[in-house]
Design an enzyme around this catalytic site. Structure first.
Site, mmCIF file in Angstrom:
data_model
loop_
_atom_site.group_PDB
_atom_site.id
_atom_site.type_symbol
_atom_site.label_atom_id
_atom_site.label_comp_id
_atom_site.label_asym_id
_atom_site.label_seq_id
_atom_site.Cartn_x
_atom_site.Cartn_y
_atom_site.Cartn_z
ATOM 1 N N ASP A 123 67.040 67.683 20.402
ATOM 2 C CA ASP A 123 66.723 68.926 19.690
ATOM 3 C C ASP A 123 67.765 69.123 18.580
ATOM 4 O O ASP A 123 68.972 69.014 18.814
ATOM 5 C CB ASP A 123 66.757 70.107 20.669
ATOM 6 C CG ASP A 123 66.102 71.353 20.096
ATOM 7 O OD1 ASP A 123 65.091 71.801 20.676
ATOM 8 O OD2 ASP A 123 66.609 71.874 19.081
ATOM 9 N N GLN B 167 56.799 79.943 21.417
ATOM 10 C CA GLN B 167 56.673 78.604 20.824
ATOM 11 C C GLN B 167 56.808 78.698 19.314
ATOM 12 O O GLN B 167 56.214 79.594 18.690
ATOM 13 C CB GLN B 167 55.310 77.993 21.201
ATOM 14 C CG GLN B 167 55.134 76.562 20.710
ATOM 15 C CD GLN B 167 53.804 75.932 21.149
ATOM 16 O OE1 GLN B 167 52.929 76.606 21.687
ATOM 17 N NE2 GLN B 167 53.665 74.645 20.909
ATOM 18 N N HIS C 298 55.715 70.181 23.639
ATOM 19 C CA HIS C 298 57.022 69.599 23.946
ATOM 20 C C HIS C 298 57.606 70.237 25.195
ATOM 21 O O HIS C 298 57.381 71.415 25.472
ATOM 22 C CB HIS C 298 57.988 69.748 22.768
ATOM 23 C CG HIS C 298 58.098 71.140 22.238
ATOM 24 N ND1 HIS C 298 57.158 71.684 21.383
ATOM 25 C CD2 HIS C 298 59.028 72.108 22.432
ATOM 26 C CE1 HIS C 298 57.507 72.915 21.075
ATOM 27 N NE2 HIS C 298 58.638 73.219 21.711
ATOM 28 N N PHE C 299 58.380 69.432 25.905
ATOM 29 C CA PHE C 299 59.159 69.894 27.053
ATOM 30 C C PHE C 299 60.627 69.887 26.633
ATOM 31 O O PHE C 299 61.122 68.882 26.120
ATOM 32 C CB PHE C 299 58.961 68.974 28.265
ATOM 33 C CG PHE C 299 57.591 69.089 28.873
ATOM 34 C CD1 PHE C 299 56.521 68.376 28.347
ATOM 35 C CD2 PHE C 299 57.370 69.912 29.958
ATOM 36 C CE1 PHE C 299 55.247 68.497 28.894
ATOM 37 C CE2 PHE C 299 56.105 70.038 30.512
ATOM 38 C CZ PHE C 299 55.039 69.333 29.979
ATOM 39 N N HIS C 300 61.309 71.012 26.859
ATOM 40 C CA HIS C 300 62.751 71.087 26.630
ATOM 41 C C HIS C 300 63.448 70.646 27.911
ATOM 42 O O HIS C 300 63.081 71.105 29.006
ATOM 43 C CB HIS C 300 63.193 72.536 26.389
ATOM 44 C CG HIS C 300 62.625 73.180 25.170
ATOM 45 N ND1 HIS C 300 63.328 73.289 23.990
ATOM 46 C CD2 HIS C 300 61.435 73.783 24.942
ATOM 47 C CE1 HIS C 300 62.593 73.942 23.093
ATOM 48 N NE2 HIS C 300 61.435 74.254 23.647
HETATM 49 P P1 5GP Z 1 59.748 75.870 20.746
HETATM 50 O O1 5GP Z 1 60.243 77.183 20.244
HETATM 51 O O2 5GP Z 1 58.496 75.540 19.996
HETATM 52 O O3 5GP Z 1 59.593 75.778 22.231
HETATM 53 O O4 5GP Z 1 60.863 74.817 20.413
HETATM 54 C C1 5GP Z 1 60.952 74.108 19.238
HETATM 55 C C2 5GP Z 1 62.289 73.381 19.277
HETATM 56 O O5 5GP Z 1 62.281 72.453 18.217
HETATM 57 C C3 5GP Z 1 63.502 74.279 19.105
HETATM 58 O O6 5GP Z 1 64.371 74.141 20.217
HETATM 59 C C4 5GP Z 1 64.135 73.780 17.808
HETATM 60 O O7 5GP Z 1 65.539 73.783 17.867
HETATM 61 C C5 5GP Z 1 63.575 72.378 17.685
HETATM 62 N N1 5GP Z 1 63.427 71.908 16.320
HETATM 63 C C6 5GP Z 1 62.943 72.620 15.266
HETATM 64 N N2 5GP Z 1 62.913 71.852 14.154
HETATM 65 C C7 5GP Z 1 63.383 70.631 14.530
HETATM 66 C C8 5GP Z 1 63.575 69.411 13.801
HETATM 67 O O8 5GP Z 1 63.333 69.288 12.608
HETATM 68 N N3 5GP Z 1 64.064 68.354 14.517
HETATM 69 C C9 5GP Z 1 64.352 68.441 15.861
HETATM 70 N N4 5GP Z 1 64.829 67.338 16.449
HETATM 71 N N5 5GP Z 1 64.192 69.592 16.551
HETATM 72 C C10 5GP Z 1 63.710 70.662 15.898
#
Ligand code: 5GP
Length: 138
Positions: A33, A96, A102-104
């Site tokens: 991330d 989201q 995606h899984f964190h």
């Molecule tokens: P969500 O909020 O959709 O569950 O999580 C999206 C995740 O993607 C966030 O933890 C954010 O830090 C990560 N993220 C956003 N943009 C990028 C990127 O350009 N590259 C990577 N590797 N992670 C990203």
């Protein structure tokens, strides 16, 4: 909402923007991330155009959760983490922000809080060092 091919994880899958890759197979990809909540925060995604858990092909989902388990075990070793948090958000109302499933995977230690979600960009060289650490524990 239809899957948008120009989302950031679709671009990562196509190699159009850089990422620190940890592991991949035919169906899924794990990478760091870019705005980690703690060091070692890793994402696992299917190589399938699904916005979230509700619209992914089950075969890709099976692979993605198996890879999540494998990477979680490696992160536990690499970051000496007594706890591992796995999080997965569906829809903006759930928080989201990137609309490719995606899984964190977030290593957790007693007394160490994690940062807010998607706030501070980490140095790419630090992310690469963390990816190497996880790869070495696979
Ligand atoms: P969500 O909020 O959709 O569950 O999580 C999206 C995740 O993607 C966030 O933890 C954010 O830090 C990560 N993220 C956003 N943009 C990028 C990127 O350009 N590259 C990577 N590797 N992670 C990203």
């Amino acid at each position: 909402m239809a899957y948008a091919d120009d989302n950031i994880f679709a671009k990562i899958l196509r190699g159009e923007i850089p990422s620190s890759r940890v592991y991949e197979n035919e169906h899924s990809l794990a990478f760091m991330d870019a705005m980690p909540q703690v060091p070692g925060h890793t994402l696992v995604i299917p190589k399938y155009p699904a916005e979230n858990l509700l619209d992914v092909d089950p075969e890709y989902l099976a692979s993605t959760i198996q890879v999540t388990q494998r990477i979680a075990a490696a992160i536990k070793v690499a970051f000496d983490a007594p706890g591992i948090m796995v999080a997965q958000l569906n829809g903006s109302a759930a928080g989201q922000t990137v609309f490719h499933l995606h899984f964190h995977i977030i290593p957790r230690h007693d007394g160490i809080e994690f940062k807010l979600h998607a706030r501070d960009l980490e140095d790419p060289s630090v992310l690469e060092e963390h990816a190497q650490r996880i790869r070495a524990a696979l």
